[in-house]
Design an enzyme around this catalytic site. Structure first.
Site, short mmCIF file in Angstrom:
data_model
loop_
_atom_site.label_atom_id
_atom_site.label_comp_id
_atom_site.label_asym_id
_atom_site.label_seq_id
_atom_site.Cartn_x
_atom_site.Cartn_y
_atom_site.Cartn_z
N ASP A 53 0.76 -1.22 0.09
CA ASP A 53 -0.18 0.04 -0.08
C ASP A 53 0.78 1.32 -0.09
OD1 ASP A 53 0.92 -0.06 2.64
OD2 ASP A 53 -1.19 -0.05 3.36
N SER A 54 2.08 1.12 -0.12
CA SER A 54 3.01 2.08 -0.26
C SER A 54 2.84 2.54 -1.74
CB SER A 54 4.41 1.72 -0.22
OG SER A 54 4.88 0.59 -0.79
N ASP A 92 -0.92 -6.41 -0.27
CA ASP A 92 -1.27 -5.63 0.88
C ASP A 92 -2.75 -5.54 1.10
OD1 ASP A 92 0.36 -4.78 3.11
OD2 ASP A 92 1.12 -3.02 1.86
N LYS A 122 -0.94 -9.50 2.77
CA LYS A 122 -0.20 -8.87 4.17
C LYS A 122 -1.19 -7.99 4.87
CE LYS A 122 3.32 -5.58 4.05
NZ LYS A 122 2.53 -4.43 4.67
N GLU A 191 8.96 -3.66 10.92
CA GLU A 191 9.31 -2.38 10.25
C GLU A 191 9.64 -1.28 11.41
OE1 GLU A 191 6.46 -0.54 7.46
OE2 GLU A 191 7.61 1.33 7.48
#
Ligand code: KIV
Length: 287
Positions: A53-54, A92, A122, A191
């Site tokens: 989703d970046s 994602d 994810k 992360e």
């Protein structure tokens, strides 16, 4: 230059990740949101491709990942699927697509698998996602967890700071990781957590950890491709090592092309099409 590195041609499936951890073999994961990037990283030999989703920040220019929709991930995923043949393809689940109830979450994850061709999904969160992870796995949907800095919690966290810096927070992270493993997650993204905590988590789990800003001890490393090739804007986080400056290369190419057009050097005869001799002769006869 040979683009294809066929030394490890076999398709990567979920069980291969745990097998690699058992052998002490490091794996790599990169993001992709389009066909050419997927082809390039897949053919280079990357083991996992994440349609993250970046995409919100990197492709759509949003300030954060909150606005990203299932359709945006789905559209990118379909393109990536066409470009990736070896890597494990993980999608994602965007913010809001697994937050209402379990049935809706399953429906959204199934869409990513059935329509988009994802081989796993994810999602962000620790103990609060345990029941959902179990449910998704019951429905044959492999799940990658994501703890530490969870960008979808940006408003709750108040920014993008390193997580797990106190003994209490670190202990919570270690517990969350174990709970996700017990729930059936096949890997967990860590992360922006201190490397000491990433090491403890990695050692305590049977499933692999996927580190980003979490030090060298994680089993798998992941980066946002656009960050490591110089295709993103703004200050890079300290954990990003930039291996190329594609923005510079692209700017130079565009500038050179503009100059050639303005000077009449583009297109040359070789870069355009001439009239066949017969037609030319006939045209000459008529004029
Ligand atoms: O969306 C994404 O790219 C991610 C990675 C940074 C792990 O979640």
């Amino acid at each position: 230059m040979a683009y294809l590195k066929p030394d490890k041609p076999e398709k990567v499936y979920v069980p291969a990740l745990r097998a690699a951890k058992e052998k002490g073999e490091k794996l790599v994961c990169l993001t992709a949101y389009d066909y050419p990037t997927a082809r390039i990283v897949d053919e280079a030999g990357v083991d996992i491709i994440l349609v993250g989703d970046s995409i919100g920040n990197v492709i759509h220019g949003y300030d954060n990942t909150i606005p990203v929709t299932l359709d945006e991930i789905l559209s990118a995923l379909k393109a990536v699927k066409r470009g990736a043949s070896r890597a494990l393809l993980v999608a994602d689940m965007p913010y809001g697509t697994y937050h209402i109830n379990a049935d809706e979450s399953v429906r959204n994850a199934l869409k990513l698998m059935k329509e988009g061709g994802a081989e796993a999904v994810k999602l962000e969160g620790g103990r609060n996602r345990v029941e959902l992870v179990k449910r998704l796995i019951d429905e044959e949907i492999p799940v990658m967890g994501h703890i530490g800095l969870t960008p979808q919690s940006v408003h709750k966290l108040g920014g993008y700071a390193v997580q797990g810096k106190t003994a209490v927070d670190a202990q919570r992270l270690i517990e969350d990781a174990k709970m996700l493993e017990d729930a059936g997650a096949f890997a967990i993204v860590l992360e922006l957590v201190p490397r000491e905590i990433a090491k403890i988590v990695t050692k305590s789990l049977k499933i692999p950890t996927v580190g980003i800003g979490a030090g060298t001890d994680c089993d798998i490393q992941v980066l946002v491709t656009h960050d490591m090739i110089g295709m993103s804007f703004g200050r890079l986080p300290r954990f990003v090592r930039q291996y190329a400056n594609i923005r510079e290369v692209m700017t130079e190419a565009v500038t050179n092309w503009m100059e050639d057009v303005k000077n009449g050097n583009y297109p040359s005869d070789k870069e355009s099409y001439g009239l066949p001799a017969e037609a030319k002769a006939e045209l000459n006869r008529k004029s």
